[in-house]
Motif scaffolding. Structure first.
Motif, PDB file in Angstrom:
ATOM      1  N   GLU A   1      44.641  46.282  30.238  1.00 45.68           N
ATOM      2  CA  GLU A   1      44.675  45.468  31.449  1.00 45.68           C
ATOM      3  C   GLU A   1      44.937  46.305  32.695  1.00 45.68           C
ATOM      4  O   GLU A   1      45.168  45.759  33.772  1.00 45.68           O
ATOM      5  CB  GLU A   1      45.742  44.386  31.294  1.00 45.68           C
ATOM      6  CG  GLU A   1      45.369  43.370  30.219  1.00 45.68           C
ATOM      7  CD  GLU A   1      46.460  42.344  30.011  1.00 45.68           C
ATOM      8  OE1 GLU A   1      47.578  42.532  30.540  1.00 45.68           O
ATOM      9  OE2 GLU A   1      46.200  41.352  29.320  1.00 45.68           O
TER      10      GLU A   1
ATOM     11  N   GLU B   1      33.969  43.687  42.532  1.00 38.53           N
ATOM     12  CA  GLU B   1      35.378  43.646  42.934  1.00 38.53           C
ATOM     13  C   GLU B   1      35.926  45.050  43.157  1.00 38.53           C
ATOM     14  O   GLU B   1      35.796  45.932  42.297  1.00 38.53           O
ATOM     15  CB  GLU B   1      36.193  42.928  41.844  1.00 38.53           C
ATOM     16  CG  GLU B   1      37.634  42.688  42.238  1.00 38.53           C
ATOM     17  CD  GLU B   1      38.407  41.940  41.152  1.00 38.53           C
ATOM     18  OE1 GLU B   1      37.762  41.388  40.231  1.00 38.53           O
ATOM     19  OE2 GLU B   1      39.642  41.920  41.234  1.00 38.53           O
TER      20      GLU B   1
ATOM     21  N   TYR C   1      47.474  43.208  44.017  1.00 41.03           N
ATOM     22  CA  TYR C   1      47.425  43.761  42.662  1.00 41.03           C
ATOM     23  C   TYR C   1      48.757  44.426  42.323  1.00 41.03           C
ATOM     24  O   TYR C   1      49.425  44.974  43.201  1.00 41.03           O
ATOM     25  CB  TYR C   1      46.334  44.834  42.536  1.00 41.03           C
ATOM     26  CG  TYR C   1      44.917  44.329  42.682  1.00 41.03           C
ATOM     27  CD1 TYR C   1      44.368  44.135  43.945  1.00 41.03           C
ATOM     28  CD2 TYR C   1      44.133  44.074  41.567  1.00 41.03           C
ATOM     29  CE1 TYR C   1      43.066  43.685  44.085  1.00 41.03           C
ATOM     30  CE2 TYR C   1      42.821  43.635  41.697  1.00 41.03           C
ATOM     31  CZ  TYR C   1      42.297  43.434  42.963  1.00 41.03           C
ATOM     32  OH  TYR C   1      41.007  43.001  43.100  1.00 41.03           O
TER      33      TYR C   1
ATOM     34  N   LYS D   1      43.555  42.702  36.876  1.00 39.15           N
ATOM     35  CA  LYS D   1      43.449  41.307  37.322  1.00 39.15           C
ATOM     36  C   LYS D   1      44.265  41.125  38.610  1.00 39.15           C
ATOM     37  O   LYS D   1      45.432  41.518  38.673  1.00 39.15           O
ATOM     38  CB  LYS D   1      43.993  40.388  36.221  1.00 39.15           C
ATOM     39  CG  LYS D   1      43.636  38.940  36.407  1.00 39.15           C
ATOM     40  CD  LYS D   1      43.994  38.153  35.138  1.00 39.15           C
ATOM     41  CE  LYS D   1      43.562  36.705  35.198  1.00 39.15           C
ATOM     42  NZ  LYS D   1      44.033  35.959  36.322  1.00 39.15           N
TER      43      LYS D   1
ATOM     44  N   HIS E   1      46.252  39.150  41.691  1.00 37.71           N
ATOM     45  CA  HIS E   1      47.068  37.944  41.910  1.00 37.71           C
ATOM     46  C   HIS E   1      46.319  37.032  42.884  1.00 37.71           C
ATOM     47  O   HIS E   1      45.494  37.505  43.679  1.00 37.71           O
ATOM     48  CB  HIS E   1      48.408  38.322  42.531  1.00 37.71           C
ATOM     49  CG  HIS E   1      49.322  39.044  41.587  1.00 37.71           C
ATOM     50  ND1 HIS E   1      49.839  38.456  40.467  1.00 37.71           N
ATOM     51  CD2 HIS E   1      49.806  40.313  41.610  1.00 37.71           C
ATOM     52  CE1 HIS E   1      50.609  39.328  39.828  1.00 37.71           C
ATOM     53  NE2 HIS E   1      50.603  40.465  40.493  1.00 37.71           N
TER      54      HIS E   1
ATOM     55  N   GLN F   1      39.621  33.286  44.720  1.00 42.47           N
ATOM     56  CA  GLN F   1      39.340  34.682  44.337  1.00 42.47           C
ATOM     57  C   GLN F   1      37.890  35.063  44.627  1.00 42.47           C
ATOM     58  O   GLN F   1      37.590  36.209  44.927  1.00 42.47           O
ATOM     59  CB  GLN F   1      39.607  34.877  42.831  1.00 42.47           C
ATOM     60  CG  GLN F   1      41.025  34.570  42.409  1.00 42.47           C
ATOM     61  CD  GLN F   1      41.975  35.738  42.662  1.00 42.47           C
ATOM     62  OE1 GLN F   1      41.747  36.531  43.534  1.00 42.47           O
ATOM     63  NE2 GLN F   1      43.044  35.809  41.896  1.00 42.47           N
TER      64      GLN F   1
END
Lengths: 349, 125
Positions: A231, A255, A317, A331, A333, B71
Protein backbone atom coordinates in the motif's frame (compact mmCIF):
# COMPACT_ATOMS: atom_id res chain seq x y z
CA UNK A 1 -9.86 32.85 -5.81
CA UNK A 2 -13.32 34.00 -4.96
CA UNK A 3 -15.98 33.10 -2.41
CA UNK A 4 -18.80 34.46 -4.59
CA UNK A 5 -18.94 34.46 -8.36
CA UNK A 6 -18.56 37.74 -10.22
CA UNK A 7 -18.78 38.24 -14.02
CA UNK A 8 -15.04 38.63 -14.69
CA UNK A 9 -12.22 38.33 -12.16
CA UNK A 10 -9.82 41.05 -13.19
CA UNK A 11 -6.73 42.15 -11.32
CA UNK A 12 -3.73 44.27 -12.31
CA UNK A 13 -1.91 41.38 -13.99
CA UNK A 14 -4.99 40.40 -15.97
CA UNK A 15 -5.65 44.00 -17.03
CA UNK A 16 -2.06 44.20 -18.26
CA UNK A 17 -2.30 40.83 -20.05
CA UNK A 18 -5.58 41.81 -21.74
CA UNK A 19 -4.30 45.26 -22.69
CA UNK A 20 -1.22 43.79 -24.39
CA UNK A 21 -3.46 41.27 -26.19
CA UNK A 22 -5.86 43.96 -27.44
CA UNK A 23 -3.00 46.17 -28.64
CA UNK A 24 -1.39 43.25 -30.52
CA UNK A 25 -4.72 42.33 -32.18
CA UNK A 26 -5.49 45.95 -33.13
CA UNK A 27 -1.98 46.54 -34.55
CA UNK A 28 -2.09 43.28 -36.55
CA UNK A 29 -5.48 44.06 -38.09
CA UNK A 30 -4.60 47.70 -38.89
CA UNK A 31 -1.26 46.71 -40.47
CA UNK A 32 -2.91 43.90 -42.47
CA UNK A 33 -5.61 46.23 -43.80
CA UNK A 34 -3.08 49.02 -44.46
CA UNK A 35 -0.77 46.71 -46.46
CA UNK A 36 -3.64 45.01 -48.28
CA UNK A 37 -5.66 48.11 -49.21
CA UNK A 38 -3.55 49.21 -52.25
CA UNK A 39 -4.19 45.80 -53.84
CA UNK A 40 -7.93 45.97 -53.24
CA UNK A 41 -10.63 47.66 -55.25
CA UNK A 42 -14.24 47.18 -56.25
CA UNK A 43 -13.17 46.18 -59.79
CA UNK A 44 -10.57 43.67 -58.59
CA UNK A 45 -10.94 40.12 -57.30
CA UNK A 46 -10.00 41.30 -53.81
CA UNK A 47 -11.86 44.27 -52.38
CA UNK A 48 -11.89 46.03 -49.04
CA UNK A 49 -14.43 43.65 -47.45
CA UNK A 50 -12.29 40.63 -48.37
CA UNK A 51 -9.17 42.32 -46.97
CA UNK A 52 -10.99 42.92 -43.68
CA UNK A 53 -12.35 39.38 -43.44
CA UNK A 54 -8.86 38.02 -44.17
CA UNK A 55 -7.36 40.33 -41.55
CA UNK A 56 -9.68 38.95 -38.84
CA UNK A 57 -9.46 35.35 -40.13
CA UNK A 58 -5.68 35.23 -40.21
CA UNK A 59 -5.53 37.01 -36.85
CA UNK A 60 -7.80 34.39 -35.25
CA UNK A 61 -5.69 31.61 -36.76
CA UNK A 62 -2.45 33.08 -35.42
CA UNK A 63 -4.02 33.67 -31.99
CA UNK A 64 -5.16 30.04 -31.87
CA UNK A 65 -1.64 29.00 -32.87
CA UNK A 66 -0.13 30.99 -29.97
CA UNK A 67 -2.71 29.57 -27.52
CA UNK A 68 -1.82 26.02 -28.59
CA UNK A 69 1.89 26.77 -28.13
CA UNK A 70 1.53 28.12 -24.57
CA UNK A 71 0.70 24.77 -22.92
CA UNK A 72 3.66 22.74 -24.22
CA UNK A 73 6.02 25.73 -23.85
CA UNK A 74 5.08 26.06 -20.16
CA UNK A 75 5.67 22.34 -19.69
CA UNK A 76 9.07 22.54 -21.38
CA UNK A 77 10.22 25.78 -19.72
CA UNK A 78 8.77 27.37 -16.57
CA UNK A 79 9.53 30.88 -17.87
CA UNK A 80 6.46 30.62 -20.11
CA UNK A 81 4.12 30.01 -17.14
CA UNK A 82 2.97 33.69 -16.95
CA UNK A 83 1.46 33.30 -20.43
CA UNK A 84 -0.70 30.48 -19.09
CA UNK A 85 -2.08 32.65 -16.30
CA UNK A 86 -4.79 34.39 -18.33
CA UNK A 87 -5.10 32.02 -21.29
CA UNK A 88 -8.89 31.87 -20.96
CA UNK A 89 -9.22 35.60 -21.77
CA UNK A 90 -6.93 34.94 -24.74
CA UNK A 91 -9.31 32.20 -25.89
CA UNK A 92 -12.43 34.35 -25.51
CA UNK A 93 -10.81 37.15 -27.52
CA UNK A 94 -9.84 34.62 -30.22
CA UNK A 95 -13.48 33.53 -30.47
CA UNK A 96 -14.60 37.15 -30.87
CA UNK A 97 -12.01 37.80 -33.60
CA UNK A 98 -13.05 34.58 -35.41
CA UNK A 99 -16.72 35.55 -35.08
CA UNK A 100 -15.98 38.96 -36.67
CA UNK A 101 -14.32 37.10 -39.56
CA UNK A 102 -17.46 34.96 -40.02
CA UNK A 103 -19.79 37.97 -39.88
CA UNK A 104 -17.76 39.62 -42.67
CA UNK A 105 -17.91 36.40 -44.73
CA UNK A 106 -21.68 35.93 -44.33
CA UNK A 107 -22.47 39.59 -44.98
CA UNK A 108 -20.39 39.63 -48.13
CA UNK A 109 -20.61 36.28 -49.93
CA UNK A 110 -24.17 35.52 -48.80
CA UNK A 111 -25.68 39.01 -48.87
CA UNK A 112 -28.84 39.93 -50.83
CA UNK A 113 -30.06 36.33 -50.85
CA UNK A 114 -33.56 34.99 -50.17
CA UNK A 115 -32.19 32.18 -48.03
CA UNK A 116 -30.46 32.55 -44.68
CA UNK A 117 -26.67 33.02 -44.96
CA UNK A 118 -26.03 29.94 -42.78
CA UNK A 119 -28.30 27.76 -44.98
CA UNK A 120 -26.50 29.15 -48.01
CA UNK A 121 -23.13 28.32 -46.51
CA UNK A 122 -24.22 24.74 -45.88
CA UNK A 123 -25.94 24.05 -49.19
CA UNK A 124 -24.32 25.97 -52.02
CA UNK A 125 -21.16 23.91 -52.37
CA UNK A 126 -21.12 21.42 -55.25
CA UNK A 127 -17.74 19.88 -54.54
CA UNK A 128 -18.12 18.31 -51.11
CA UNK A 129 -17.45 14.82 -52.50
CA UNK A 130 -13.85 15.53 -53.45
CA UNK A 131 -10.77 16.96 -51.78
CA UNK A 132 -10.02 19.46 -54.55
CA UNK A 133 -12.48 22.28 -54.06
CA UNK A 134 -13.87 20.82 -50.82
CA UNK A 135 -15.97 23.46 -49.03
CA UNK A 136 -13.30 24.62 -46.60
CA UNK A 137 -15.90 26.86 -44.93
CA UNK A 138 -17.30 23.77 -43.18
CA UNK A 139 -14.03 23.32 -41.33
CA UNK A 140 -14.14 26.97 -40.35
CA UNK A 141 -17.68 26.56 -39.01
CA UNK A 142 -16.65 23.51 -36.97
CA UNK A 143 -13.73 25.46 -35.47
CA UNK A 144 -16.02 28.41 -34.67
CA UNK A 145 -18.64 26.24 -32.94
CA UNK A 146 -15.94 24.65 -30.79
CA UNK A 147 -14.40 28.04 -29.97
CA UNK A 148 -17.89 29.21 -28.96
CA UNK A 149 -18.33 26.24 -26.60
CA UNK A 150 -14.93 26.87 -25.03
CA UNK A 151 -15.52 30.63 -24.69
CA UNK A 152 -19.00 30.20 -23.19
CA UNK A 153 -17.71 27.70 -20.62
CA UNK A 154 -14.64 29.70 -19.63
CA UNK A 155 -16.13 31.15 -16.41
CA UNK A 156 -14.91 29.63 -13.14
CA UNK A 157 -18.47 28.50 -12.43
CA UNK A 158 -18.13 25.87 -15.16
CA UNK A 159 -14.94 24.52 -13.61
CA UNK A 160 -16.61 24.00 -10.26
CA UNK A 161 -19.92 22.80 -11.73
CA UNK A 162 -18.54 20.31 -14.26
CA UNK A 163 -15.46 19.45 -12.11
CA UNK A 164 -11.99 20.21 -13.46
CA UNK A 165 -11.46 16.80 -15.18
CA UNK A 166 -14.79 17.00 -17.07
CA UNK A 167 -14.12 20.66 -17.94
CA UNK A 168 -10.65 19.75 -19.19
CA UNK A 169 -12.05 16.88 -21.28
CA UNK A 170 -14.51 19.32 -22.84
CA UNK A 171 -11.71 21.80 -23.51
CA UNK A 172 -9.62 19.12 -25.24
CA UNK A 173 -11.87 20.07 -28.17
CA UNK A 174 -9.39 22.89 -28.73
CA UNK A 175 -7.22 20.31 -30.53
CA UNK A 176 -10.10 19.44 -32.88
CA UNK A 177 -10.76 23.16 -33.41
CA UNK A 178 -7.14 23.77 -34.36
CA UNK A 179 -7.02 20.81 -36.76
CA UNK A 180 -10.22 22.18 -38.36
CA UNK A 181 -8.72 25.67 -38.53
CA UNK A 182 -5.58 24.29 -40.21
CA UNK A 183 -7.77 22.44 -42.75
CA UNK A 184 -9.83 25.63 -43.27
CA UNK A 185 -6.64 27.61 -43.92
CA UNK A 186 -4.98 24.87 -46.02
CA UNK A 187 -7.95 24.12 -48.30
CA UNK A 188 -8.95 27.78 -48.50
CA UNK A 189 -6.36 30.54 -48.29
CA UNK A 190 -3.41 28.26 -49.10
CA UNK A 191 -4.95 27.15 -52.40
CA UNK A 192 -4.77 30.50 -54.15
CA UNK A 193 -2.39 32.61 -52.06
CA UNK A 194 0.37 34.11 -54.16
CA UNK A 195 2.17 35.99 -51.38
CA UNK A 196 4.41 33.46 -49.62
CA UNK A 197 4.77 35.55 -46.43
CA UNK A 198 1.57 34.51 -44.70
CA UNK A 199 1.83 30.96 -46.04
CA UNK A 200 5.19 30.66 -44.31
CA UNK A 201 4.06 32.39 -41.07
CA UNK A 202 0.83 30.40 -40.69
CA UNK A 203 2.19 27.10 -41.99
CA UNK A 204 5.33 27.51 -39.86
CA UNK A 205 3.17 28.31 -36.82
CA UNK A 206 1.10 25.17 -37.36
CA UNK A 207 4.25 23.06 -37.71
CA UNK A 208 5.60 24.67 -34.51
CA UNK A 209 2.41 23.60 -32.67
CA UNK A 210 3.04 20.08 -33.92
CA UNK A 211 6.72 20.01 -32.89
CA UNK A 212 6.10 21.55 -29.44
CA UNK A 213 3.37 19.04 -28.63
CA UNK A 214 5.60 16.15 -29.65
CA UNK A 215 8.48 17.53 -27.54
CA UNK A 216 6.26 18.07 -24.47
CA UNK A 217 4.76 14.59 -24.94
CA UNK A 218 8.21 13.00 -25.06
CA UNK A 219 9.22 14.86 -21.89
CA UNK A 220 6.08 13.70 -20.06
CA UNK A 221 6.51 10.09 -21.18
CA UNK A 222 9.93 10.02 -19.49
CA UNK A 223 8.18 10.21 -16.06
CA UNK A 224 8.08 6.60 -14.90
CA UNK A 225 5.79 5.07 -12.28
CA UNK A 226 7.41 4.60 -8.88
CA UNK A 227 7.93 1.16 -7.34
CA UNK A 228 4.96 -0.01 -5.24
CA UNK A 229 5.50 -1.78 -1.89
CA UNK A 230 2.03 -3.02 -1.07
CA UNK A 231 0.00 0.00 0.00
CA UNK A 232 3.07 2.23 -0.09
CA UNK A 233 5.10 3.69 -2.93
CA UNK A 234 8.85 4.17 -2.77
CA UNK A 235 9.87 7.79 -3.38
CA UNK A 236 13.60 7.81 -2.53
CA UNK A 237 15.87 10.18 -0.66
CA UNK A 238 13.73 12.84 1.10
CA UNK A 239 16.64 15.25 1.47
CA UNK A 240 16.66 16.02 -2.26
CA UNK A 241 13.41 17.99 -1.92
CA UNK A 242 14.37 21.69 -1.78
CA UNK A 243 12.85 23.88 0.92
CA UNK A 244 9.57 25.47 -0.20
CA UNK A 245 9.40 23.22 -3.25
CA UNK A 246 8.09 19.75 -4.12
CA UNK A 247 8.75 16.61 -6.05
CA UNK A 248 5.96 14.97 -8.05
CA UNK A 249 5.22 11.26 -7.59
CA UNK A 250 3.17 9.25 -10.06
CA UNK A 251 0.72 7.17 -8.02
CA UNK A 252 -1.39 5.32 -10.58
CA UNK A 253 -2.79 6.22 -14.00
CA UNK A 254 -3.71 9.91 -14.01
CA UNK A 255 -3.16 10.32 -10.26
CA UNK A 256 -0.08 12.20 -9.05
CA UNK A 257 0.97 13.50 -5.64
CA UNK A 258 3.23 16.42 -4.73
CA UNK A 259 5.52 16.08 -1.69
CA UNK A 260 6.40 19.52 -0.33
CA UNK A 261 9.13 20.50 2.11
CA UNK A 262 8.43 23.39 4.47
CA UNK A 263 11.56 23.69 6.61
CA UNK A 264 12.07 20.23 8.11
CA UNK A 265 8.42 19.19 7.61
CA UNK A 266 7.29 17.10 4.64
CA UNK A 267 3.64 16.98 3.51
CA UNK A 268 2.02 15.21 0.58
CA UNK A 269 -1.04 16.45 -1.29
CA UNK A 270 -2.68 15.77 -4.64
CA UNK A 271 -0.72 17.31 -7.49
CA UNK A 272 -3.98 18.54 -9.08
CA UNK A 273 -5.25 21.95 -8.00
CA UNK A 274 -8.97 22.02 -7.13
CA UNK A 275 -9.47 24.97 -9.49
CA UNK A 276 -8.22 23.84 -12.91
CA UNK A 277 -6.13 20.77 -11.98
CA UNK A 278 -2.94 22.82 -12.36
CA UNK A 279 0.30 21.05 -11.33
CA UNK A 280 0.69 22.06 -7.67
CA UNK A 281 4.04 20.25 -7.45
CA UNK A 282 5.51 22.77 -9.88
CA UNK A 283 4.48 25.59 -7.54
CA UNK A 284 6.07 26.61 -4.25
CA UNK A 285 5.22 27.45 -0.67
CA UNK A 286 4.36 31.13 -0.20
CA UNK A 287 3.29 32.48 3.22
CA UNK A 288 3.18 28.90 4.52
CA UNK A 289 0.74 27.77 1.80
CA UNK A 290 1.23 25.62 -1.29
CA UNK A 291 0.64 27.98 -4.22
CA UNK A 292 -0.52 26.79 -7.64
CA UNK A 293 1.79 27.99 -10.43
CA UNK A 294 -1.13 28.55 -12.82
CA UNK A 295 -3.53 30.90 -11.01
CA UNK A 296 -2.16 31.28 -7.47
CA UNK A 297 -4.76 29.16 -5.60
CA UNK A 298 -3.36 28.31 -2.14
CA UNK A 299 -3.63 25.32 0.25
CA UNK A 300 -2.23 24.53 3.69
CA UNK A 301 0.31 21.68 3.37
CA UNK A 302 -0.93 19.78 6.43
CA UNK A 303 -4.63 19.47 5.50
CA UNK A 304 -4.95 20.57 1.85
CA UNK A 305 -7.52 23.25 2.74
CA UNK A 306 -7.47 26.74 1.24
CA UNK A 307 -7.11 29.41 3.94
CA UNK A 308 -10.38 31.10 5.05
CA UNK A 309 -12.59 32.50 3.64
CA UNK A 310 -11.88 30.22 0.64
CA UNK A 311 -13.33 26.73 0.60
CA UNK A 312 -11.30 24.70 -1.92
CA UNK A 313 -9.84 21.39 -0.65
CA UNK A 314 -7.42 18.83 -2.09
CA UNK A 315 -6.67 15.22 -1.02
CA UNK A 316 -3.73 14.51 1.28
CA UNK A 317 -1.45 11.47 1.62
CA UNK A 318 0.35 9.73 4.47
CA UNK A 319 4.15 9.73 4.41
CA UNK A 320 6.62 7.53 6.31
CA UNK A 321 10.31 6.76 6.42
CA UNK A 322 11.82 3.31 5.98
CA UNK A 323 15.46 3.77 6.86
CA UNK A 324 16.56 6.68 4.67
CA UNK A 325 13.87 6.04 2.07
CA UNK A 326 10.70 8.10 1.89
CA UNK A 327 7.43 6.25 1.21
CA UNK A 328 4.03 7.68 0.28
CA UNK A 329 0.66 5.95 0.74
CA UNK A 330 -0.88 4.69 -2.52
CA UNK A 331 -4.35 5.71 -1.34
CA UNK A 332 -5.24 9.36 -0.80
CA UNK A 333 -7.25 10.71 2.13
CA UNK A 334 -10.49 12.55 1.25
CA UNK A 335 -9.92 16.25 0.37
CA UNK A 336 -9.20 18.38 3.42
CA UNK A 337 -8.05 15.54 5.73
CA UNK A 338 -5.40 16.65 8.22
CA UNK A 339 -2.17 14.62 8.19
CA UNK A 340 0.67 15.39 10.58
CA UNK A 341 3.76 16.44 8.59
CA UNK A 342 6.74 14.07 8.58
CA UNK A 343 9.84 15.60 10.14
CA UNK A 344 12.96 15.08 8.03
CA UNK A 345 16.05 17.21 8.50
CA UNK A 346 17.25 19.21 5.49
CA UNK A 347 20.37 18.10 3.68
CA UNK A 348 23.46 20.01 4.80
CA UNK A 349 24.56 22.49 2.18
CA UNK B 1 -30.42 19.47 -45.85
CA UNK B 2 -29.57 22.99 -44.72
CA UNK B 3 -33.14 23.83 -43.69
CA UNK B 4 -33.49 20.55 -41.76
CA UNK B 5 -30.27 21.31 -39.93
CA UNK B 6 -31.47 24.80 -39.08
CA UNK B 7 -34.73 23.33 -37.70
CA UNK B 8 -32.81 20.84 -35.55
CA UNK B 9 -30.59 23.65 -34.25
CA UNK B 10 -33.65 25.78 -33.45
CA UNK B 11 -35.38 22.96 -31.53
CA UNK B 12 -32.14 22.16 -29.66
CA UNK B 13 -31.70 25.86 -28.86
CA UNK B 14 -35.31 26.22 -27.64
CA UNK B 15 -34.91 23.24 -25.29
CA UNK B 16 -31.61 24.77 -24.13
CA UNK B 17 -33.42 28.02 -23.41
CA UNK B 18 -35.94 26.21 -21.19
CA UNK B 19 -33.13 24.42 -19.34
CA UNK B 20 -31.31 27.75 -18.92
CA UNK B 21 -34.39 29.37 -17.33
CA UNK B 22 -34.89 26.47 -14.89
CA UNK B 23 -31.19 26.14 -14.08
CA UNK B 24 -30.34 29.80 -13.61
CA UNK B 25 -33.48 30.76 -11.66
CA UNK B 26 -33.69 27.67 -9.48
CA UNK B 27 -31.09 24.92 -9.94
CA UNK B 28 -27.88 26.89 -9.64
CA UNK B 29 -28.70 28.03 -6.08
CA UNK B 30 -29.25 24.41 -5.02
CA UNK B 31 -26.00 22.94 -6.33
CA UNK B 32 -23.45 25.81 -6.30
CA UNK B 33 -22.92 27.46 -2.88
CA UNK B 34 -20.67 30.15 -4.40
CA UNK B 35 -23.53 31.20 -6.70
CA UNK B 36 -25.99 31.93 -3.88
CA UNK B 37 -26.66 35.65 -3.76
CA UNK B 38 -24.57 36.21 -6.91
CA UNK B 39 -26.77 37.24 -9.84
CA UNK B 40 -24.72 39.53 -12.10
CA UNK B 41 -22.61 36.68 -13.49
CA UNK B 42 -25.58 34.47 -14.38
CA UNK B 43 -26.38 35.98 -17.83
CA UNK B 44 -22.84 34.97 -18.84
CA UNK B 45 -23.83 31.32 -18.32
CA UNK B 46 -26.85 31.42 -20.68
CA UNK B 47 -25.01 30.69 -23.98
CA UNK B 48 -23.09 27.81 -22.37
CA UNK B 49 -26.25 26.25 -20.90
CA UNK B 50 -28.10 26.59 -24.24
CA UNK B 51 -25.20 24.97 -26.12
CA UNK B 52 -24.52 22.20 -23.60
CA UNK B 53 -27.87 21.60 -21.91
CA UNK B 54 -27.64 17.76 -21.96
CA UNK B 55 -24.30 18.00 -20.12
CA UNK B 56 -25.79 20.57 -17.73
CA UNK B 57 -28.75 18.30 -16.93
CA UNK B 58 -26.39 15.37 -16.28
CA UNK B 59 -24.15 17.36 -13.89
CA UNK B 60 -27.18 18.96 -12.23
CA UNK B 61 -28.66 15.56 -11.31
CA UNK B 62 -25.22 14.24 -10.18
CA UNK B 63 -24.81 17.18 -7.79
CA UNK B 64 -28.49 17.23 -6.75
CA UNK B 65 -28.26 13.56 -5.73
CA UNK B 66 -24.86 14.15 -4.08
CA UNK B 67 -23.26 11.53 -6.31
CA UNK B 68 -20.22 13.66 -7.12
CA UNK B 69 -17.06 11.77 -6.08
CA UNK B 70 -14.65 14.31 -4.58
CA UNK B 71 -11.54 12.22 -5.33
CA UNK B 72 -12.33 12.17 -9.07
CA UNK B 73 -12.01 15.95 -9.18
CA UNK B 74 -8.27 15.52 -8.70
CA UNK B 75 -7.54 13.15 -11.55
CA UNK B 76 -6.94 15.27 -14.65
CA UNK B 77 -7.35 13.49 -18.03
CA UNK B 78 -3.62 13.36 -18.77
CA UNK B 79 -3.77 10.34 -21.06
CA UNK B 80 -6.62 11.76 -23.13
CA UNK B 81 -4.73 15.04 -23.46
CA UNK B 82 -1.57 13.21 -24.57
CA UNK B 83 -3.56 11.27 -27.19
CA UNK B 84 -5.28 14.42 -28.50
CA UNK B 85 -1.96 16.29 -28.62
CA UNK B 86 -0.21 13.43 -30.47
CA UNK B 87 -3.05 13.15 -33.00
CA UNK B 88 -2.95 16.90 -33.61
CA UNK B 89 0.84 16.80 -34.03
CA UNK B 90 0.40 14.12 -36.71
CA UNK B 91 -2.61 15.71 -38.40
CA UNK B 92 -1.06 19.14 -38.96
CA UNK B 93 1.76 18.10 -41.34
CA UNK B 94 -0.57 15.68 -43.16
CA UNK B 95 -3.17 18.41 -43.78
CA UNK B 96 -0.54 20.92 -44.93
CA UNK B 97 1.23 18.49 -47.27
CA UNK B 98 -2.04 17.28 -48.84
CA UNK B 99 -3.17 20.90 -49.33
CA UNK B 100 0.12 21.81 -51.04
CA UNK B 101 -0.06 18.71 -53.25
CA UNK B 102 -3.52 19.54 -54.59
CA UNK B 103 -2.69 23.22 -55.05
CA UNK B 104 -2.83 24.11 -58.74
CA UNK B 105 -0.43 27.04 -58.82
CA UNK B 106 2.92 26.93 -57.02
CA UNK B 107 4.95 25.92 -55.17
CA UNK B 108 4.85 22.65 -57.17
CA UNK B 109 3.26 24.07 -60.31
CA UNK B 110 0.95 21.14 -61.03
CA UNK B 111 -1.04 21.53 -64.25
CA UNK B 112 -4.46 23.06 -63.63
CA UNK B 113 -7.24 20.54 -63.16
CA UNK B 114 -10.87 21.35 -63.61
CA UNK B 115 -12.96 20.92 -60.48
CA UNK B 116 -15.62 18.30 -61.02
CA UNK B 117 -18.98 19.99 -61.18
CA UNK B 118 -22.16 18.34 -60.01
CA UNK B 119 -24.63 17.72 -62.80
CA UNK B 120 -27.29 20.36 -63.39
CA UNK B 121 -29.98 18.05 -61.98
CA UNK B 122 -28.01 17.39 -58.78
CA UNK B 123 -27.25 21.07 -58.35
CA UNK B 124 -30.88 22.08 -58.71
CA UNK B 125 -32.04 19.59 -56.05
Amino acid sequence: MSVKYIPVQWNFNKYFYDLVLLICVAVYILVFIRIGTPEAGVTRPIDGAIIRMRAFGTCAFLMLTVILCIGPLARLDRRFLPLLYNRRHFGVLTFLVALTHVVYVLNWYYAFSDISPVVGLLTTSETSGQLLGFPFEWFGMLALVILAILAFTSHDFWLAFLSAPVWKRLHLLIYVAYAAAVAHFALGYLQDATNPFFMIVAGGGAVMVSVLHLAAGLKASADGEQAHKGEWIEVGDPTVIPDGRAIIVRIKGNERAAIFRNGDALSAVSNACAHQNGPLGEGRIIDGCITCPWHGFQYRPEDGCAPAPFTEKIPTYDLRLEGDTLLIAAKAHPPGTKVDPLTVPERDA
Amino acid sequence: MGNALITIIQVYGALGGLVAIAFLFWGVDRIAPDARGAYVFRPLLIPGVVLLWPLVLWRWQVLERERDVAQRRHKPPRRSQDVFAALLALAIPIILVVALLIRQQGPFEWPAQEIEQASTEEASQ
